[in-house]
Every structure is written in structure tokens, then in C-alpha cells.
Motif scaffolding. Structure first.
Motif, PDB file in Angstrom:
ATOM      1  N   ILE A   8      42.510  53.776 -10.599  1.00 30.57           N
ATOM      2  CA  ILE A   8      41.392  53.719 -11.148  1.00 30.57           C
ATOM      3  C   ILE A   8      40.223  52.947 -10.668  1.00 30.57           C
ATOM      4  O   ILE A   8      40.279  52.430 -10.520  1.00 30.57           O
ATOM      5  CB  ILE A   8      41.203  53.313 -12.855  1.00 30.57           C
ATOM      6  CG1 ILE A   8      41.701  51.900 -13.224  1.00 30.57           C
ATOM      7  CG2 ILE A   8      42.519  54.563 -13.703  1.00 30.57           C
ATOM      8  CD1 ILE A   8      41.028  51.696 -14.614  1.00 30.57           C
ATOM      9  N   SER A   9      39.418  53.626 -10.578  1.00 32.49           N
ATOM     10  CA  SER A   9      37.378  53.487 -10.072  1.00 32.49           C
ATOM     11  C   SER A   9      36.709  52.649 -11.279  1.00 32.49           C
ATOM     12  O   SER A   9      36.666  53.436 -12.397  1.00 32.49           O
ATOM     13  CB  SER A   9      37.147  54.378  -9.374  1.00 32.49           C
ATOM     14  OG  SER A   9      37.401  55.079  -8.086  1.00 32.49           O
ATOM     15  N   THR A  10      36.482  51.454 -10.622  1.00 31.72           N
ATOM     16  CA  THR A  10      35.239  51.206 -12.079  1.00 31.72           C
ATOM     17  C   THR A  10      34.261  50.579 -11.443  1.00 31.72           C
ATOM     18  O   THR A  10      34.340  50.402 -10.095  1.00 31.72           O
ATOM     19  CB  THR A  10      35.513  50.218 -12.991  1.00 31.72           C
ATOM     20  OG1 THR A  10      36.336  48.795 -12.169  1.00 31.72           O
ATOM     21  CG2 THR A  10      37.276  50.470 -13.915  1.00 31.72           C
ATOM     22  N   VAL A  11      33.233  50.502 -12.174  1.00 30.79           N
ATOM     23  CA  VAL A  11      31.814  49.395 -11.500  1.00 30.79           C
ATOM     24  C   VAL A  11      31.527  48.727 -12.612  1.00 30.79           C
ATOM     25  O   VAL A  11      31.264  48.291 -13.146  1.00 30.79           O
ATOM     26  CB  VAL A  11      30.856  50.610 -10.935  1.00 30.79           C
ATOM     27  CG1 VAL A  11      29.434  50.332 -10.830  1.00 30.79           C
ATOM     28  CG2 VAL A  11      30.802  51.789 -10.236  1.00 30.79           C
ATOM     29  N   ASN A  12      31.476  47.141 -11.107  1.00 32.86           N
ATOM     30  CA  ASN A  12      31.369  46.285 -11.649  1.00 32.86           C
ATOM     31  C   ASN A  12      29.701  46.133 -12.155  1.00 32.86           C
ATOM     32  O   ASN A  12      29.341  47.042 -11.844  1.00 32.86           O
ATOM     33  CB  ASN A  12      31.706  45.166 -11.169  1.00 32.86           C
ATOM     34  CG  ASN A  12      31.394  44.675 -10.101  1.00 32.86           C
ATOM     35  OD1 ASN A  12      29.849  44.895  -9.335  1.00 32.86           O
ATOM     36  ND2 ASN A  12      31.752  43.642  -8.198  1.00 32.86           N
ATOM     37  N   GLN A  13      29.482  44.771 -12.835  1.00 29.87           N
ATOM     38  CA  GLN A  13      28.136  44.493 -13.289  1.00 29.87           C
ATOM     39  C   GLN A  13      27.116  44.211 -11.937  1.00 29.87           C
ATOM     40  O   GLN A  13      25.913  43.958 -12.157  1.00 29.87           O
ATOM     41  CB  GLN A  13      28.357  43.140 -13.973  1.00 29.87           C
ATOM     42  CG  GLN A  13      28.355  41.320 -13.077  1.00 29.87           C
ATOM     43  CD  GLN A  13      29.579  41.150 -13.042  1.00 29.87           C
ATOM     44  OE1 GLN A  13      30.636  41.659 -13.978  1.00 29.87           O
ATOM     45  NE2 GLN A  13      29.663  40.011 -12.779  1.00 29.87           N
ATOM     46  N   ASP A  14      27.927  44.592 -11.076  1.00 32.62           N
ATOM     47  CA  ASP A  14      26.584  44.414  -9.829  1.00 32.62           C
ATOM     48  C   ASP A  14      27.156  45.520  -9.101  1.00 32.62           C
ATOM     49  O   ASP A  14      26.242  45.673  -7.448  1.00 32.62           O
ATOM     50  CB  ASP A  14      27.218  42.926  -8.606  1.00 32.62           C
ATOM     51  CG  ASP A  14      27.349  41.833  -8.679  1.00 32.62           C
ATOM     52  OD1 ASP A  14      26.310  41.474  -9.371  1.00 32.62           O
ATOM     53  OD2 ASP A  14      27.916  40.953  -8.267  1.00 32.62           O
ATOM     54  N   HIS A  15      27.182  46.538  -9.755  1.00 26.08           N
ATOM     55  CA  HIS A  15      26.991  47.499  -9.115  1.00 26.08           C
ATOM     56  C   HIS A  15      28.148  48.553  -8.223  1.00 26.08           C
ATOM     57  O   HIS A  15      27.768  48.647  -7.439  1.00 26.08           O
ATOM     58  CB  HIS A  15      25.868  48.338  -9.235  1.00 26.08           C
ATOM     59  CG  HIS A  15      25.222  48.027  -9.883  1.00 26.08           C
ATOM     60  ND1 HIS A  15      24.844  49.318 -11.321  1.00 26.08           N
ATOM     61  CD2 HIS A  15      24.168  47.372 -10.489  1.00 26.08           C
ATOM     62  CE1 HIS A  15      24.534  48.780 -12.153  1.00 26.08           C
ATOM     63  NE2 HIS A  15      23.546  47.775 -12.010  1.00 26.08           N
ATOM     64  N   VAL A  16      29.008  47.543  -7.685  1.00 29.70           N
ATOM     65  CA  VAL A  16      30.076  47.131  -6.922  1.00 29.70           C
ATOM     66  C   VAL A  16      31.253  48.137  -7.749  1.00 29.70           C
ATOM     67  O   VAL A  16      31.589  47.895  -8.330  1.00 29.70           O
ATOM     68  CB  VAL A  16      30.339  46.123  -6.443  1.00 29.70           C
ATOM     69  CG1 VAL A  16      32.254  46.744  -5.034  1.00 29.70           C
ATOM     70  CG2 VAL A  16      29.192  45.214  -5.968  1.00 29.70           C
ATOM     71  N   LEU A  17      32.032  49.188  -6.817  1.00 26.53           N
ATOM     72  CA  LEU A  17      32.960  49.569  -6.827  1.00 26.53           C
ATOM     73  C   LEU A  17      34.310  49.523  -6.800  1.00 26.53           C
ATOM     74  O   LEU A  17      34.766  49.257  -5.876  1.00 26.53           O
ATOM     75  CB  LEU A  17      32.467  51.532  -5.992  1.00 26.53           C
ATOM     76  CG  LEU A  17      33.879  52.609  -6.114  1.00 26.53           C
ATOM     77  CD1 LEU A  17      33.956  52.960  -7.965  1.00 26.53           C
ATOM     78  CD2 LEU A  17      34.533  54.360  -5.521  1.00 26.53           C
ATOM     79  N   MET A  18      34.714  49.307  -8.155  1.00 27.84           N
ATOM     80  CA  MET A  18      36.275  48.752  -7.639  1.00 27.84           C
ATOM     81  C   MET A  18      37.640  49.433  -7.904  1.00 27.84           C
ATOM     82  O   MET A  18      37.554  50.573  -8.885  1.00 27.84           O
ATOM     83  CB  MET A  18      36.444  47.263  -8.360  1.00 27.84           C
ATOM     84  CG  MET A  18      35.299  46.803  -7.851  1.00 27.84           C
ATOM     85  SD  MET A  18      35.060  44.940  -7.263  1.00 27.84           S
ATOM     86  CE  MET A  18      36.387  44.059  -7.645  1.00 27.84           C
ATOM     87  N   LYS A  19      38.873  49.300  -7.118  1.00 30.29           N
ATOM     88  CA  LYS A  19      39.417  50.545  -7.444  1.00 30.29           C
ATOM     89  C   LYS A  19      40.462  49.335  -7.863  1.00 30.29           C
ATOM     90  O   LYS A  19      40.839  48.334  -7.662  1.00 30.29           O
ATOM     91  CB  LYS A  19      39.826  50.670  -6.267  1.00 30.29           C
ATOM     92  CG  LYS A  19      39.673  51.836  -5.659  1.00 30.29           C
ATOM     93  CD  LYS A  19      40.400  53.081  -4.530  1.00 30.29           C
ATOM     94  CE  LYS A  19      39.652  54.172  -4.658  1.00 30.29           C
ATOM     95  NZ  LYS A  19      40.209  55.393  -5.059  1.00 30.29           N
ATOM     96  N   SER A  20      41.577  49.877  -9.512  1.00 27.87           N
ATOM     97  CA  SER A  20      42.464  48.429 -10.092  1.00 27.87           C
ATOM     98  C   SER A  20      43.743  49.536  -9.904  1.00 27.87           C
ATOM     99  O   SER A  20      43.482  50.385 -10.464  1.00 27.87           O
ATOM    100  CB  SER A  20      41.616  48.541 -11.589  1.00 27.87           C
ATOM    101  OG  SER A  20      40.353  47.659 -11.215  1.00 27.87           O
TER     102      SER A  20
END
Length: 118
Positions: A8-20
Motif C-alpha cells: 500500500i502507498s501512504t504519504v508520511n508527515q514529510d510528504h514523502v510517498l512510502m510503500k508498505s
């Protein structure tokens, strides 16, 4: 134990796209071995299920679990809280039979949610 997975793709508090990675599978719980599709949280050591005592809107969207037995003391039922990125759970610990994938079974402690945030 057969698990299915995806990312799944999420955006962290620094607005960086993360895949988990996310893993899910079938779990059967209780004396009647009620089946649940469960998302396995790799960051937690507890198995949480929404209980039949939960009337929050978030619980209404999920299949709810009826504990085989209840804690004897009312304070125990107020139990514990768990904080996740998307919300909070509050519930109590119960000792239950659990089967993963229909083949691996054990008696263990799980958490029955009384409150679940959106």
C-alpha cells in the motif's frame, strides 16, 4: 499458514510517498471458530478483533466477535488502549482458541475491542 500480501502507498508527515507491505489471511476464533479476514499488523504483538460490545461507527463496518468468556472484574473489561497511525482501539484481554489458515490452532490471549476510532 497461507497469507496473501500486497503493498500500500501512504504519504508520511514529510510528504514523502512510502510503500508498505501488507499481509492478510483467514483466522478462526472462539469456541465456534468464527471466521475473520484479518490484516496482520507486523508492528504489533496483539491480535485485536472488534467485539460484539462495540457500537462505534468504525465497529459497525466490521464483522464483530463475541468472546467465549468475559473477564470477571469490570476494571479488566476497561482494559488497554492501542494507538495506530490511523486511530485508537480500546478493549479487554480474553483467552481464546485461534486457528490460522484452518490448520494451525492454539489457545492464546487476544484483545476484544470495545471502542474503535475512525
Amino acid at each position: 499458514v497461507p497469507l496473501q500480501g500486497c503493498s500500500i502507498s501512504t504519504v508520511n508527515q514529510d510528504h514523502v510517498l512510502m510503500k508498505s507491505p501488507v499481509f492478510y489471511g483467514e483466522v478462526s476464533v472462539g469456541e465456534k471458530l468464527a471466521g475473520f479476514q484479518l490484516l496482520f499488523d507486523t508492528g504489533s504483538s496483539r491480535l485485536w478483533l472488534p467485539s460484539s460490545f462495540c457500537s462505534d461507527a468504525a465497529c459497525e463496518f466490521h464483522k464483530r466477535y463475541t468472546p467465549s468468556s468475559l473477564p470477571l472484574e469490570e476494571d479488566t473489561m476497561r482494559g488497554e488502549r492501542a494507538y495506530f497511525a490511523s486511530g485508537v482501539l480500546m478493549g479487554f484481554e480474553v483467552n481464546e482458541s485461534i486457528c490460522l489458515g484452518g490448520s494451525v490452532c492454539a489457545r492464546t490471549k487476544i484483545m476484544a475491542a470495545l471502542e474503535e476510532s475512525d
